[in-house]
Every structure is written in structure tokens, then in C-alpha cells.
Write an enzyme that holds these catalytic residues in place. Structure first.
Site, PDB file in Angstrom:
ATOM      1  N   GLU A  61      39.617  37.875  45.415  1.00  0.00           N
ATOM      2  CA  GLU A  61      39.937  39.291  44.749  1.00  0.00           C
ATOM      3  C   GLU A  61      39.151  40.268  45.417  1.00  0.00           C
ATOM      4  OE1 GLU A  61      39.115  42.276  42.693  1.00  0.00           O
ATOM      5  OE2 GLU A  61      38.384  41.019  41.274  1.00  0.00           O
ATOM      6  N   CYS A 112      36.749  47.288  41.233  1.00  0.00           N
ATOM      7  CA  CYS A 112      37.835  47.009  42.141  1.00  0.00           C
ATOM      8  C   CYS A 112      39.282  47.737  41.654  1.00  0.00           C
ATOM      9  CB  CYS A 112      38.101  45.589  42.603  1.00  0.00           C
ATOM     10  SG  CYS A 112      38.481  44.625  40.879  1.00  0.00           S
TER      11      CYS A 112
END
Length: 493
Positions: free
Chosen positions: A259, A293
Site C-alpha cells: 500500500e 496516503c
């Protein structure tokens, strides 16, 4: 409580956790854990070495054999206990997140809640490992497809949401019968590693199933990935580092769950509620100083409502509080390191030179970069091309819907996206055209639910987390057939 109130915990937070024991690292480096807001040293610890990693992985491998065979109710019980302990220790955990990662209290509360939901969701996984019986064209053959844990999982934890994003891999992996070794980020070894080990130890997890080795990436990072024991390497962090991990893992035929970064866009269409969109954009941009993120990197607004949106966004941004992360009113706290402030101010300066309008901010108070807004930013500018990871908002103008979609997709990243519109079906149709793993209509980009898939496209990662997708990631399927009657083989007497 502060980190130094409890001498036992202070000592624990400088040790490696291997085979159920808190032990001194045997690496060459001594590393400081620093409070990003005050600059004070929280603790100093000796780095782990390759020998420590060997012991941790071997312990996880040995212990996982018995753990795999443990009754599902016992696995569930450990995860339920972890969740219960988290609630009991909530104030301590919140304080740790504030002190170690610079989390504001608002963000720390949200992270705590998300992490606890991960533990609760994972507690159900031991009863959700389903096999299958499939028909066969061979007379008398029974085809069984069995699901089982993969073995040992290596988890590399991040510093921005250290507890949540590390536990997102650790809790499912353990619940499904795997052994785990964590390498936490050096900026947050407590909340991305030792705290998690402490919770599972208190919850009664057998010794050796979970291990923590903390050290610098330059000293142990590659070895952690290439070690022959782990079957999966789970990493949350930058795309640059993630690509390196993916390359190393690929050379050794290891599976990865990556990720990575994002250059996430919010599209505000001409029929959107400007005030609601601006409010959502402020939260999606400035939560945890933009060090997420999924944080908004680019806000793309239809030209018909552009000026109204910019004004509303700036007005709302002026009202948010920046400074001490322990203050309950603070939304924007310190960046993880002061050099990050310098990096972002240089990008803002360059953007201004290239024609962007600085309409708010652009100043700092020590490690706190005050909320900054750039308008009239063009797609070719350097600041648009990268993940900012800081409290700098970029607002861009779109001629129409299709232009907005093209601008949103003009990036190598594809993690999260957002569309604001007065027509939900129109929003869905636009969302389908955005090249990202997740898109939220009439909401901002920072969303995470334990039972829903989470993951990106393109340079934002490989694999999916959450719910059934986590079960798929941390287990494997095998075909075992049973031949119930004698089988004739052609050409053999």
C-alpha cells in the site's frame, strides 16, 4: 500519562520482542525516538541485527505450526482480548500516538477507533476460512479445496498511521493462523511495533507467534524482505521504497501486499454544493497535516464555481487550529521531521514562481507548517506531479467534466479519489472513470472501513486489505483429492 511515567513501559519500549522475550538488540546502531513537536528524545534503543531477524523469523515459523492448529475459538479470543485491552488502555495509546507520531488528538482518536475495528473484524476471521468441495470428471474422485494460513508474514509498518496501518496486517494474519514478524518504522517503533506486541502478549498469544525487530532500513531492511522464511511481505509506505521491496521480493518469488503513495484528487462538479465540498476538502487535506496516503493532493474544481469554492475553502482553512497536537482543538500539528517543512516550503516557492497564487499560509512555526493554499495551479507544475504529504492544498480549475476527469487521471498514482455533485448517479459515472482503487462520491478521500476492501492501482500499490480481501491475502488454497474407488489408467495393466 506520559511515556516516562511508567518505568517498566519505558524499558520495554527500547527492547526487541523475540520468542516472547523483551531483549536488547544486537545491531551496531543506536537509534533515538524523537517527539516531532518538541524535539525531545522519547527513548533510545539499540538496533536489531540480521541475527535478531533470524531468531524472530525462526521463532514465528516454529510457533506458527501449533498456532495454525489452535481452535478457532481460541484465536478469536485472543483478538477479542486485544480489542478489550485497547479500550482499557485508550488514554495511554492516544498519548503515545500524539507524542511519538505528532498526531493531533483528533487524528489519534480516529486512528485508535480504526485500529480497534481492525481487531474486532479480525476476530471473526478464524470462522470465515472456507474450503470447497468441487465435482470431478473422474469416477470416485472427491475434490477438496482447502484454505490454510500461508505460514509467516513479514510486516513493515509506517510512521504516519503507525498503529492502525500496522495492525491492519498483523491482526488478520494472526487471526488466520500465521506467525508474524514486524519491522516498525524507525520514527514510530512503539506504536507501529512494541505496543502491538505488548497488547498481544497481554492477550495471551502464545510465545513466538508475534515478534518485533526494530532497526534502520539501511542495516536490516533488505534482509528482512529477502529472508527465506516469510511467505508474504506486507509494506505500507512510499512508492519509491515499495518498488524496491517489490523488486527484492520478486527476485525471491515472495508475495507482497504493498500500500503505497497517492496523488489523490477531488473533483468538484458544477452542480456540487460548494460549502459542503469545501468543508470536506479541508478535512481531507489537513487531517494529520496531510501526512496520509489517502489525503487530498489536488482539488479540481469546475470553472463555473471555481471562485466561490476557493473563497469558501480559504475561509474554512483560516478557522482551523494549527500547533500543539495535544490541544483538543488542533487539526494541523507538526510534520514528522523539520526537513519536511523545508521541502514543502521550497515546493511552494517554486509553484509561485511558475504562476500559482499563494492565497494562504506559506509560513512555519518550528516543525509546524501553517495550513497553506495554492490556487490557479497548472497541471504541468512540479508541485502537482508528486505526493506532497503535508498541509499544502492545491486548487486547479477544470473547463468541464471530462477535463476534470483527465486532470484527475494525469498521475502515475491511483489510490483514492473523490467526486462532489448534486446528482449521485452522475457522481457514480464519473467515479467509474477515475483510475484509482477507491472513489468516494460526496465525501473526501480519507476513508477506511475494516470490512471493506482497501487498495490502490498503478503506482499506489499491489493487493487489497480489509475483510474477505485480507483473508485472501494471508491464506492460501490447496487442492487435495480423495480417490474413493480404484481408478483404471489407460495403457497400464
Amino acid at each position: 500519562m506520559t511515556l516516562v511515567d511508567n518505568q517498566h513501559k519505558t524499558a520495554t519500549w527500547t527492547k526487541q520482542f523475540i520468542s516472547g522475550k523483551w531483549v536488547e538488540g544486537s545491531g551496531e546502531k543506536t537509534i533515538e525516538n524523537i517527539n516531532p513537536y518538541t524535539g525531545e528524545v522519547i527513548a533510545t534503543w539499540r538496533s536489531s541485527s540480521q541475527e535478531d531477524i533470524d531468531q524472530a523469523y525462526e521463532s514465528a515459523q516454529k510457533s506458527s505450526v501449533e498456532w495454525k492448529a489452535t481452535l478457532p475459538s481460541m484465536k478469536e479470543g485472543v483478538l477479542r482480548k486485544v480489542s478489550s485491552l485497547m479500550e482499557e488502555r485508550k488514554d495511554e495509546i492516544i498519548q503515545l500516538l500524539i507524542t511519538e507520531s505528532g498526531s493531533t488528538r483528533i487524528k489519534a482518536e480516529a486512528e485508535f477507533a480504526a485500529a480497534r475495528r481492525i481487531a474486532d473484524e479480525s476476530a471473526s476471521f478464524p470462522f470465515r476460512m472456507k474450503g470447497e468441495l468441487l465435482p470431478s470428471n473422474t469416477p470416485g474422485k472427491e475434490n477438496r479445496v482447502v484454505r490454510e494460513p500461508k505460514g509467516v508474514i513479514g510486516v513493515i509498518g509506517p510512521w504516519n498511521f503507525p498503529l492502525h496501518l500496522c495492525l491492519r496486517s498483523v491482526a488478520p494474519a494472526i487471526a488466520l493462523g500465521n506467525g508474524v514478524v514486524i519491522k516498525p518504522a524507525s520514527d514510530t517503533p512503539i506504536t507501529a511495533g512494541w505496543l502491538i506486541a505488548d497488547l498481544f502478549e497481554q492477550a495471551g498469544l502464545p510465545e513466538g507467534v508475534l515478534n518485533v525487530v526494530a532497526g534502520s532500513g539501511s542495516e536490516i531492511g533488505d534482509y528482512f524482505v529477502t529472508h527465506p522464511i516469510p511467505k508474504v511481505i506486507s509494506f505500507t509506505g512510499s512508492t519509491e521504497v515499495g518498488k524496491g521491496i517489490g523488486k527484492l521480493a520478486g527476485e525471491h518469488l515472495k508475495e507482497t501486499a504493498l500500500e503505497l503513495g497517492g496523488n489523490n484528487a477531488m473533483i468538484v462538479l458544477d452542480d456540487a454544493d460548494v460549502e459542503h465540498a469545501a468543508q470536506a476538502a479541508v478535512f481531507g487535506k489537513f487531517l494529520h497535516q496531510g501526512q496520509i496516503c489517502m489525503a487530498l493532493n489536488r482539488i479540481i474544481v469546475h470553472e463555473d464555481i471555481y471562485d466561490r469554492f476557493v473563497q469558501s475553502f480559504v475561509n474554512k482553512t483560516k478557522n482551523i487550529h494549527a500547533g500543539d497536537p495535544a490541544d483538543e482543538k488542533t487539526l494541523v500539528g507538526p510534520l514528522i521531521r523539520k526537513k519536511e517543512v523545508e521541502r514543502l516550503l521550497e515546493l511552494v516557492k517554486q509553484a509561485k514562481e511558475e504562476g500559482a497564487q499563494l492565497v494562504l499560509g506559506g509560513t512555519q512555526q518550528e516543525s509546524v507548517l501553517m495550513p497553506t493554499v495554492l490556487a490557479d495551479v497548472k497541471p504541468e507544475q512540479e508541485i502537482v506531479q508528486q505526493e506532497l504529504f503535508g498541509p499544502v492544498a492545491i486548487i486547479m480549475k477544470a473547463k468541464d467534466e471530462q477535463n476534470a476527469i483527465r486532470l484527475a487521471n494525469d498521475t502515475p498514482y491511483g489510490l483514492s479519489g473523490s467526486v462532489f455533485t448534486g446528482n449521485l448517479e452522475r457522481g457514480y459515472q464519473v467515479a467509474e472513470q477515475i483510475e484509482s482503487g477507491m472513489v468516494h462520491v460526496n465525501d473526501q478521500t480519507v476513508n477506511d472501513e475494516a470490512h471493506v476492501m482497501f487498495g490502490g492501482e498503478k503506482s499506489s500499490g499491489i493487493g487489497r486489505f480489509g475483510g474477505d480481501w485480507a483473508i485472501d491475502k494471508f491464506t492460501r488454497t490447496r487442492w487435495i483429492s480423495l480417490q474413493h474407488q480404484f481408478r483404471e489408467y489407460p495403457g497400464v495393466n
